[in-house]
Design an enzyme around this catalytic site. Structure first.
Site, PDB file in Angstrom:
ATOM      1  N   CYS A   1       0.838  -1.196   0.000  1.00 27.49           N
ATOM      2  CA  CYS A   1       0.000   0.000   0.000  1.00 27.49           C
ATOM      3  C   CYS A   1       0.876   1.250   0.000  1.00 27.49           C
ATOM      4  O   CYS A   1       1.533   1.537  -0.991  1.00 27.49           O
ATOM      5  CB  CYS A   1      -0.978  -0.037   1.177  1.00 27.49           C
ATOM      6  SG  CYS A   1      -2.361   1.116   1.005  1.00 27.49           S
TER       7      CYS A   1
ATOM      8  N   HIS B   1      -3.361  -4.925   0.561  1.00 26.04           N
ATOM      9  CA  HIS B   1      -2.809  -5.466   1.806  1.00 26.04           C
ATOM     10  C   HIS B   1      -2.937  -6.993   1.812  1.00 26.04           C
ATOM     11  O   HIS B   1      -3.931  -7.534   2.307  1.00 26.04           O
ATOM     12  CB  HIS B   1      -3.551  -4.890   3.018  1.00 26.04           C
ATOM     13  CG  HIS B   1      -3.196  -3.483   3.340  1.00 26.04           C
ATOM     14  ND1 HIS B   1      -2.310  -3.149   4.339  1.00 26.04           N
ATOM     15  CD2 HIS B   1      -3.607  -2.319   2.792  1.00 26.04           C
ATOM     16  CE1 HIS B   1      -2.187  -1.830   4.396  1.00 26.04           C
ATOM     17  NE2 HIS B   1      -2.966  -1.301   3.462  1.00 26.04           N
TER      18      HIS B   1
ATOM     19  N   GLU C   1      -1.455  -9.081   3.680  1.00 20.00           N
ATOM     20  CA  GLU C   1      -1.404  -9.625   5.038  1.00 20.00           C
ATOM     21  C   GLU C   1      -2.789  -9.773   5.662  1.00 20.00           C
ATOM     22  O   GLU C   1      -2.971 -10.585   6.583  1.00 20.00           O
ATOM     23  CB  GLU C   1      -0.505  -8.749   5.922  1.00 20.00           C
ATOM     24  CG  GLU C   1      -1.095  -7.429   6.394  1.00 20.00           C
ATOM     25  CD  GLU C   1      -0.968  -6.307   5.380  1.00 20.00           C
ATOM     26  OE1 GLU C   1      -1.144  -5.133   5.775  1.00 20.00           O
ATOM     27  OE2 GLU C   1      -0.706  -6.597   4.189  1.00 20.00           O
TER      28      GLU C   1
END
Length: 223
Positions: free
Chosen positions: A98, A197, A199
């Site tokens: 990001c 993102h 994660e």
């Protein structure tokens, strides 16, 4: 097997929940995560680096116009630029997430779109950690080989984006609105930025392949 040390940049104020996702994403794929923020001492050595998400980047770093009513973190900007200045020339793998993708591009002389919602009329606002946006990935790119898909669904938490690519940077993914969503370097073994993102997408196999690829690349740089 020894776990490679992966530095992950954050602000000093990142929530514990958000850091847990960062930590878990690296740990589950064999890495040893280390939190890096402006108040923490810089490590002498790293095997890999993740430039994480967060606040806007200062406009003067990419020749942009100052935006009002945005959150900035100048100390973090300085930290990340210093880390990239140190570890990219060493050939350490770097993943920008990001804001981190934007910072990679800025570090290499690229520019940013300071606010996609003012520069793209009628753009639908999609601010969500859920995979609600579709991204197309360019063929014959490192990102395509890692994810093993030609398109994917991603989350979206940004209002800035890469505009002009920096030195040696190729734009390798765009969403269906034409916004840049993925970049990679032609000059480094592993230097990739994604505007989303991964994660947060813990059950999404292509996104987890990206984290695993970073850890694997970091392991190859270990002494």
């Amino acid at each position: 097997m020894t776990r490679p040390l992966i530095g992950i940049t954050t602000s000093d104020y990142k929530s514990r929940i958000a850091w847990w996702f960062d930590w878990f994403a690296v740990w589950r794929h064999g890495g040893r995560p280390l939190r890096l923020s402006p108040s923490r001492p810089l490590p002498q050595a790293l095997d890999g680096l993740i430039i994480g998400g967060g606040d806007d980047i200062q406009a003067h770093l990419y020749g942009g116009e100052v935006q009002l009513d945005v959150r900035l973190d100048p100390q973090r900007d300085e930290l990340e630029l210093e880390l990239m200045e140190r570890f990219i020339p060493q050939g350490k793998p770097v993943l920008g997430i990001c804001r981190g993708a934007q910072m990679l591009n800025v570090h290499l002389g690229g520019t940013l779109d300071p606010d996609i919602y003012t520069t793209h009329e009628g753009l639908k606002r999609r601010r969500t950690v859920l995979p609600r946006k579709t991204v197309d990935i360019v063929a014959d790119t490192q990102l395509r080989r890692i994810l093993k898909v030609s398109w994917c669904r991603i989350n979206s938490l940004h209002h800035q984006a890469v505009q002009e690519a920096g030195r040696g940077i190729e734009i390798v993914a765009r969403d269906r609105d034409g916004l840049v969503q993925g970049i990679e370097s032609r000059d480094h073994e592993f230097l990739i930025g994604v505007q989303w993102h991964p994660e947060w997408l813990i059950f999404n196999r292509p996104q987890q392949r990206l984290i695993r690829a970073l850890v694997d690349a970091a392991r190859r740089t270990m002494p």
